[in-house]
Design a protein around this motif. Structure first.
Motif, PDB file in Angstrom:
ATOM      1  N   ALA A   1       1.042  -1.391  -0.249  1.00  0.00           N
ATOM      2  CA  ALA A   1      -0.434   0.061   0.012  1.00  0.00           C
ATOM      3  C   ALA A   1       0.908   1.087   0.162  1.00  0.00           C
ATOM      4  CB  ALA A   1      -0.468  -0.098   1.300  1.00  0.00           C
ATOM      5  N   LYS A   2       0.750   2.072  -0.765  1.00  0.00           N
ATOM      6  CA  LYS A   2       1.515   3.478  -1.130  1.00  0.00           C
ATOM      7  C   LYS A   2       0.779   4.212  -1.997  1.00  0.00           C
ATOM      8  CE  LYS A   2       5.429   5.174  -3.956  1.00  0.00           C
ATOM      9  NZ  LYS A   2       6.114   4.700  -5.780  1.00  0.00           N
ATOM     10  N   PRO A   3       0.561   4.783  -0.399  1.00  0.00           N
ATOM     11  CA  PRO A   3       0.266   6.764  -0.800  1.00  0.00           C
ATOM     12  C   PRO A   3       0.754   7.355  -0.719  1.00  0.00           C
ATOM     13  CG  PRO A   3      -0.310   5.488   1.550  1.00  0.00           C
ATOM     14  CD  PRO A   3      -0.183   5.037   1.167  1.00  0.00           C
ATOM     15  N   GLU A   4       0.299   8.569  -2.037  1.00  0.00           N
ATOM     16  CA  GLU A   4       1.082   9.342  -2.014  1.00  0.00           C
ATOM     17  C   GLU A   4       0.418  10.851  -2.180  1.00  0.00           C
ATOM     18  OE1 GLU A   4       4.726   8.442  -5.000  1.00  0.00           O
ATOM     19  OE2 GLU A   4       3.477   7.293  -5.338  1.00  0.00           O
ATOM     20  N   LEU A   5       0.783  12.101  -1.937  1.00  0.00           N
ATOM     21  CA  LEU A   5       0.370  13.164  -1.849  1.00  0.00           C
ATOM     22  C   LEU A   5       1.592  14.444  -2.220  1.00  0.00           C
ATOM     23  CD1 LEU A   5      -0.992  14.034   1.700  1.00  0.00           C
ATOM     24  CD2 LEU A   5      -2.600  13.343  -0.377  1.00  0.00           C
ATOM     25  N   GLU A   6       0.992  15.432  -3.772  1.00  0.00           N
ATOM     26  CA  GLU A   6       1.698  15.866  -3.719  1.00  0.00           C
ATOM     27  C   GLU A   6       1.653  17.513  -3.863  1.00  0.00           C
ATOM     28  OE1 GLU A   6       3.745  15.875  -8.676  1.00  0.00           O
ATOM     29  OE2 GLU A   6       5.278  15.367  -7.114  1.00  0.00           O
ATOM     30  N   ILE A   7       2.284  18.026  -3.071  1.00  0.00           N
ATOM     31  CA  ILE A   7       0.653  19.764  -2.977  1.00  0.00           C
ATOM     32  C   ILE A   7       1.409  21.081  -3.127  1.00  0.00           C
ATOM     33  CG2 ILE A   7      -0.632  20.603  -1.146  1.00  0.00           C
ATOM     34  CD1 ILE A   7      -0.357  17.977   0.374  1.00  0.00           C
ATOM     35  N   PHE A   8       1.565  21.490  -4.284  1.00  0.00           N
ATOM     36  CA  PHE A   8       1.349  22.608  -4.263  1.00  0.00           C
ATOM     37  C   PHE A   8       0.440  24.298  -3.992  1.00  0.00           C
ATOM     38  CE2 PHE A   8       3.591  19.498  -7.640  1.00  0.00           C
ATOM     39  CZ  PHE A   8       5.001  20.196  -7.458  1.00  0.00           C
ATOM     40  N   ALA A   9      -0.245  24.055  -3.776  1.00  0.00           N
ATOM     41  CA  ALA A   9      -1.402  24.558  -2.849  1.00  0.00           C
ATOM     42  C   ALA A   9      -1.171  24.633  -1.198  1.00  0.00           C
ATOM     43  CB  ALA A   9      -2.531  24.369  -3.153  1.00  0.00           C
ATOM     44  N   ASP A  10      -0.521  25.821  -0.817  1.00  0.00           N
ATOM     45  CA  ASP A  10      -1.023  26.260   0.750  1.00  0.00           C
ATOM     46  C   ASP A  10      -2.439  26.200   1.046  1.00  0.00           C
ATOM     47  OD1 ASP A  10      -1.729  28.765  -0.233  1.00  0.00           O
ATOM     48  OD2 ASP A  10      -0.332  29.622  -0.125  1.00  0.00           O
ATOM     49  N   ASP A  11      -3.406  26.044   0.826  1.00  0.00           N
ATOM     50  CA  ASP A  11      -4.979  26.308   1.214  1.00  0.00           C
ATOM     51  C   ASP A  11      -5.471  25.135   1.432  1.00  0.00           C
ATOM     52  OD1 ASP A  11      -6.759  26.997   2.596  1.00  0.00           O
ATOM     53  OD2 ASP A  11      -7.894  28.712   1.579  1.00  0.00           O
ATOM     54  N   VAL A  12      -5.068  23.553   1.662  1.00  0.00           N
ATOM     55  CA  VAL A  12      -5.571  22.378   1.122  1.00  0.00           C
ATOM     56  C   VAL A  12      -6.260  22.032   2.548  1.00  0.00           C
ATOM     57  CG1 VAL A  12      -4.728  22.093  -1.008  1.00  0.00           C
ATOM     58  CG2 VAL A  12      -3.846  21.364   1.222  1.00  0.00           C
ATOM     59  N   LYS A  13      -6.116  21.185   2.463  1.00  0.00           N
ATOM     60  CA  LYS A  13      -7.617  19.569   2.786  1.00  0.00           C
ATOM     61  C   LYS A  13      -6.836  18.689   2.724  1.00  0.00           C
ATOM     62  CE  LYS A  13     -11.102  18.350   5.373  1.00  0.00           C
ATOM     63  NZ  LYS A  13     -12.307  18.413   5.492  1.00  0.00           N
ATOM     64  N   CYS A  14      -6.104  17.470   2.876  1.00  0.00           N
ATOM     65  CA  CYS A  14      -5.335  17.048   2.360  1.00  0.00           C
ATOM     66  C   CYS A  14      -5.021  15.963   3.433  1.00  0.00           C
ATOM     67  CB  CYS A  14      -4.154  16.443   1.334  1.00  0.00           C
ATOM     68  SG  CYS A  14      -4.952  17.675   0.075  1.00  0.00           S
TER      69      CYS A  14
END
Length: 361
Positions: A284-297
């Motif tokens: 199981a490999k979840p990944e997050l790649e976030i370039f915004a600063d107002d998010v809920k992940c």
């Protein structure tokens, strides 16, 4: 022509075993298909039957679906490219909804068969599609989805093949306020490879993708999904449940990408695995790649065994060990199937999972 397959050393393919595909491509189908009658759910809408990738007009009622060359774009995906352009197209105008759920059955009799699908839903159009895959051989599919403003699509799939390999590659683009829910159940005896790339290109779009992968023996299930938020106020959910017994392997790699413009994104991932034997493997490999600063992940991944205390509790109340294991496993799997909107379809998928578990027929 030599079959071009991806390098298993690549990160996206390291959990897949594609070694059988060349031999399957060289085989010829027997043409002796099983009776498709037990595979129809009975939704009352359009029906399409494909045997070895060939449309069976005399056993189908396609309704608004067009058979022939599609506009599906494989986007240089190594398996999707093999699918070609021939297949089926669902093209719905604004505010249009088919009379009932569309059912498509794909039967294989050995060898390899390839097919493409193009789904185009205009503004406010709605559709629900159920696909069933059964039989031996390699069934390779490309599905290209385009949803205009506020369009809604429910896509439910069950892979029940008793041998061979099923590969499904999806590309989807969602405009403003569009909604896509995709659920896949792997409950057959063959191997699978599931690929998806979903892009929320318009604001306020919603996407949910996931499913249940059930593996035993030497089976391998491999799902690889990328969900990209390219516009603000989007929501996404990824819910995967994997169950592995004997020496089987079930793998899920799920990534969320949030572009700089996609402020106010709300994204969740839930990847859970259940080992029924310590010789089995779950990745199981979840990944997050976030370039915004107002998010809920948020993302989470867990792999474990059945709760021994719960099994003991059930045994103390007279439930045989095998039935207790099936009951707890069913509860684990059902979380990934609950999002199927139509009750009859959901019940059929649950029944397939129960048959795999050795529970209720």
């Amino acid at each position: 022509m030599t079959l071009a397959l991806p390098n298993p050393r690549g990160e996206a393919w390291r959990w897949s075993d594609l070694s059988a595909l060349r031999a399957l491509s060289d085989e010829r189908p027997t043409g002796a298909a099983n009776d498709p009658a037990p595979l129809w759910i009975g939704c009352g809408g359009p029906r399409l039957l494909f045997i070895d990738g060939v449309f069976q007009a005399d056993a189908s009622t396609p309704g608004p679906i067009r058979i022939g060359r599609t506009e599906a774009d494989p986007q240089n995906h190594p398996l999707a490219t093999q699918a070609g352009a021939e297949g089926w197209t669902l093209d719905l105008g604004p505010d249009h909804t088919p009379s009932a759920t569309i059912e498509i059955v794909h039967l294989s009799t050995g060898g390899a068969n390839h097919l493409a699908a193009s789904l185009r839903l205009a503004a406010n159009a709605q559709a629900s599609v159920v696909e069933t895959y059964a039989g031996p051989g390699w069934a390779n599919r490309l599905t290209d989805v385009r949803l205009a403003r506020s369009a809604r699509l429910m896509l439910s799939r069950r892979v029940l093949g008793d041998a061979g390999f099923t590969s499904l590659t999806d590309f989807a683009d969602l405009s403003e306020g569009a909604s896509l829910i995709s659920v896949t159940l792997g409950a057959g005896a063959g191997d699978t490879r599931l690929d998806g790339r979903i892009t929320l290109s318009g604001p306020n779009a919603f996407a949910e993708a996931g499913g249940a992968l059930l593996a035993r023996g030497e089976q391998r299930h491999d799902a690889n999904l990328v969900l990209r938020h390219a516009a603000p106020d989007g929501q996404s959910r990824q819910v995967w449940r994997s169950v592995a017994d004997d020496r089987a392997t079930a793998s899920v790699a799920a990534r969320v990408e949030v572009a700089r413009a996609a402020q106010k994104t709300d994204a969740e991932q839930s990847l859970k695995g259940l080992l029924l034997a310590r010789t089995a493997t779950i990745n199981a490999k979840p990944e997050l790649e976030i370039f915004a600063d107002d998010v809920k992940c948020a993302h989470g991944a867990t792999v474990g065994e059945l709760d021994r205390n719960a099994l003991f509790y059930l045994a103390q109340r007279g439930l045989p060990p095998a039935d207790g294991q099936a009951l707890l496993t069913r509860a684990f799997v059902i979380a990934a199937l609950d999002r199927i909107g139509e009750e009859g379809v959901r019940e059929a998928f649950v029944a397939d999972a129960e048959r795999w578990l050795g529970g209720a027929a």
